[in-house]
Enzyme design. Structure first.
Site, mmCIF file in Angstrom:
data_model
loop_
_atom_site.group_PDB
_atom_site.id
_atom_site.type_symbol
_atom_site.label_atom_id
_atom_site.label_comp_id
_atom_site.label_asym_id
_atom_site.label_seq_id
_atom_site.Cartn_x
_atom_site.Cartn_y
_atom_site.Cartn_z
ATOM 1 N N HIS A 145 0.793 -1.232 0.000
ATOM 2 C CA HIS A 145 0.000 0.000 0.000
ATOM 3 C C HIS A 145 0.824 1.281 0.000
ATOM 4 O O HIS A 145 0.274 2.370 -0.107
ATOM 5 C CB HIS A 145 -0.930 0.026 1.217
ATOM 6 C CG HIS A 145 -0.202 0.354 2.491
ATOM 7 N ND1 HIS A 145 0.492 -0.591 3.191
ATOM 8 C CD2 HIS A 145 -0.046 1.515 3.168
ATOM 9 C CE1 HIS A 145 1.042 -0.027 4.243
ATOM 10 N NE2 HIS A 145 0.735 1.252 4.256
HETATM 11 C C1 UD1 Z 1 -2.022 5.468 6.027
HETATM 12 C C2 UD1 Z 1 -0.673 5.893 6.622
HETATM 13 C C3 UD1 Z 1 0.331 4.758 6.473
HETATM 14 C C4 UD1 Z 1 -0.210 3.465 7.040
HETATM 15 C C5 UD1 Z 1 -1.544 3.166 6.359
HETATM 16 C C6 UD1 Z 1 -2.150 1.863 6.854
HETATM 17 C C7 UD1 Z 1 -0.206 8.308 6.424
HETATM 18 C C8 UD1 Z 1 0.636 9.314 5.753
HETATM 19 N N1 UD1 Z 1 -0.136 7.057 5.931
HETATM 20 O O1 UD1 Z 1 -1.827 5.299 4.647
HETATM 21 O O2 UD1 Z 1 1.518 5.093 7.172
HETATM 22 O O3 UD1 Z 1 0.696 2.436 6.830
HETATM 23 O O4 UD1 Z 1 -2.437 4.245 6.629
HETATM 24 O O5 UD1 Z 1 -3.299 1.558 6.165
HETATM 25 O O6 UD1 Z 1 -0.890 8.629 7.359
HETATM 26 N N2 UD1 Z 1 -9.187 4.930 2.064
HETATM 27 C C9 UD1 Z 1 -10.346 4.204 2.087
HETATM 28 N N3 UD1 Z 1 -10.956 4.007 3.288
HETATM 29 C C10 UD1 Z 1 -10.457 4.505 4.445
HETATM 30 C C11 UD1 Z 1 -9.284 5.268 4.413
HETATM 31 C C12 UD1 Z 1 -8.648 5.461 3.213
HETATM 32 O O7 UD1 Z 1 -10.826 3.732 1.072
HETATM 33 O O8 UD1 Z 1 -11.056 4.248 5.504
HETATM 34 C C13 UD1 Z 1 -8.486 5.128 0.779
HETATM 35 C C14 UD1 Z 1 -8.824 6.451 0.173
HETATM 36 O O9 UD1 Z 1 -8.903 6.280 -1.206
HETATM 37 C C15 UD1 Z 1 -7.622 7.284 0.506
HETATM 38 C C16 UD1 Z 1 -6.482 6.254 0.484
HETATM 39 O O10 UD1 Z 1 -7.099 5.062 0.971
HETATM 40 O O11 UD1 Z 1 -7.429 8.327 -0.384
HETATM 41 C C17 UD1 Z 1 -5.315 6.624 1.312
HETATM 42 O O12 UD1 Z 1 -5.695 6.825 2.678
HETATM 43 P P1 UD1 Z 1 -4.742 7.661 3.666
HETATM 44 O O13 UD1 Z 1 -5.282 7.679 5.034
HETATM 45 O O14 UD1 Z 1 -4.414 8.967 3.065
HETATM 46 O O15 UD1 Z 1 -3.379 6.860 3.641
HETATM 47 P P2 UD1 Z 1 -3.046 5.297 3.637
HETATM 48 O O16 UD1 Z 1 -2.527 4.942 2.308
HETATM 49 O O17 UD1 Z 1 -4.168 4.481 4.174
#
Ligand code: UD1
Length: 417
Positions: free
Chosen positions: A235
């Site tokens: 991821h």
């Molecule tokens: C975040 C953390 C990362 C951690 C990861 C675990 C940061 C910078 N990164 O990354 O260190 O390893 O979480 O999962 O904080 N999304 C969903 N549902 C949700 C949340 C997110 O579908 O409940 C999708 C959305 O499209 C979103 C993308 O995931 O844009 C990224 O989510 P985000 O919280 O920005 O970062 P992660 O990649 O999850």
């Protein structure tokens, strides 16, 4: 006696297994701490958040901020705006943050500006790769934190190099917490922060793993395949947001699947990228209850799994391929070989004492390392010092000592407006 009000922040999935044992410990009747749990809403999906509260016996958050997904600046800013209002209302004695996600950084920035002492759990880890958003979050959070709780020796070294001079127990692991440990803290003014100190206390994520290992075998709602398989997670923005890199990795994974079937619980970020590139066609998409039997030459793609289900699959895997941080640590404790699809790690103890190998993202290297690992028998590995299931207990005892010696805080306990 007034209890110290500690506001604990979670936001994203990996925060939850770190916060769980801290909340259990703070909720004990004997604790001198009044814990408040705040969920920023950075992760909001049932499968990335709610299921972990249920499975890990984490009490429901006292406050939920609904921050949601957005670009880094917007997401961090949204969390900061909400937290500033909340901290004004709650007047915390300490704000406790875990790990390295955007919610960690946002809470640290707000608390620091309000002169509220910050406790950072998992302090000092460094990949030395500033292209990783998590590395920026770690460096900034540590520079602002007053109490730095460290999981492995490299964390102590890194913090020392960044100017932290005072460590409880003179930087040796703190097996048992006692009053005299705090003598050096009395007159410390590290990096301009009064009474700042580090403490090498162990790993809260491993507390959770050890607490749930047996339960996962019995209660996980998933059947483990009766044959060898590799477990995959992916991821990191650096791996999945760049189409060329993602393509290179998926080509390698297709070749890995011809050696051993691959099970891939897929993060929403990665799923989205694979769909955008029309790449999910080459995967078998399955529900977690119906993904058996595994098929040769196949990558089976699943929705994100709950904690118990993932732990059970990980415990029985022949090997794990991942770009996660925490999984490098968990596989070390489980004695399962881990091939990390990154060039660096902020958790070097997993390389020197654990089962982890860095394989980067080059197709050839990934495939040849998988072949080598499959030929090797898995042995018994060392358990890193203090990864013994008691890290949260040490952290909470230390915070209680701090709370009893109000001179270590900004203002006396209970002195709220
Ligand atoms: C975040 C953390 C990362 C951690 C990861 C675990 C940061 C910078 N990164 O990354 O260190 O390893 O979480 O999962 O904080 N999304 C969903 N549902 C949700 C949340 C997110 O579908 O409940 C999708 C959305 O499209 C979103 C993308 O995931 O844009 C990224 O989510 P985000 O919280 O920005 O970062 P992660 O990649 O999850």
């Amino acid at each position: 006696m007034a209890k110290a009000r500690v506001v604990n922040i979670v936001g994203a999935r990996p925060n939850l297994m770190k916060m769980a044992p801290i909340m259990w410990e703070m909720k004990k009747d004997t604790s001198l701490i009044e814990p408040i749990l705040v969920h920023t809403g950075q992760h909001y999906d049932e499968k990335l958040s709610d299921i972990f509260f249920r499975q890990l016996d984490i009490p429901p958050p006292d406050f939920y901020l609904n921050a949601g997904s957005a670009d880094h600046a917007r997401q961090t800013a949204r969390i900061m705006i909400c937290l500033e209002q909340l901290f004004k209302k709650l007047q915390p004695d300490v704000v406790l943050v875990v790990g390295d996600v955007n919610s960690t950084l946002a809470a640290a920035l707000v608390a620091a500006k309000m002169n509220i002492p910050i406790a950072h759990v998992e302090a000092g880890l460094r990949s030395f790769d500033r292209t990783m958003p998590e590395e920026i979050n770690r460096v900034v959070t540590d520079s602002l934190a007053r109490y730095l709780f460290v999981t492995e020796a490299s964390g102590v070294e890194n913090l020392r190099a960044e100017g932290v001079r005072t460590f409880l127990n003179d930087a040796e692991p703190v097996e048992n917490v006692s009053y005299d440990l705090f003598d050096d803290v009395e007159d410390s003014t590290d990096a301009g922060l009064l009474k700042r100190f580090g403490a090498f206390v162990g790993n809260v994520m491993i507390d959770t793993l050890l607490a749930f290992k047996d339960r996962s075998e019995k209660q996980a709602e998933i059947d483990v395949p009766q044959r060898d398989y590799a477990l995959l997670t992916l991821h990191r923005p650096g791996n999945v947001d760049c189409p060329k890199t993602l393509q290179r990795i998926t080509q390698a994974l297709a070749r890995v699947a011809s050696e051993i079937p691959v099970i891939f619980p897929c993060h929403p970020r990665t799923r989205k990228r694979l769909e955008q590139l029309n790449m999910t066609g080459s995967y078998r998409i399955a529900d977690k209850r119906s993904f058996l039997p595994l098929i040769d030459n196949c990558i089976t793609l699943l929705e994100p799994l709950g904690y118990l289900e993932f732990l059970k699959l990980m415990s029985h895997a022949r090997l794990v391929l991942t770009d996660s941080g925490g999984i490098q640590e968990e596989t070390t404790i489980l004695s399962v070989p881990c091939l990390t699809l990154r060039d660096d790690t902020e958790r070097p103890i997993t390389l020197t004492e654990g089962t982890n190998t860095l394989v980067g993202t080059d197709s050839q290297t990934i495939v040849s390392q998988v072949k080598t690992t499959l030929k090797r028998r898995t042995g018994k590995f060392l358990r890193p010092v203090l990864w013994d299931g008691r890290a949260a207990e040490r952290i909470v005892r230390i915070l209680e000592f701090v709370a009893c010696r109000t001179e270590l805080l900004t203002k006396p306990i209970g002195e709220r407006l």
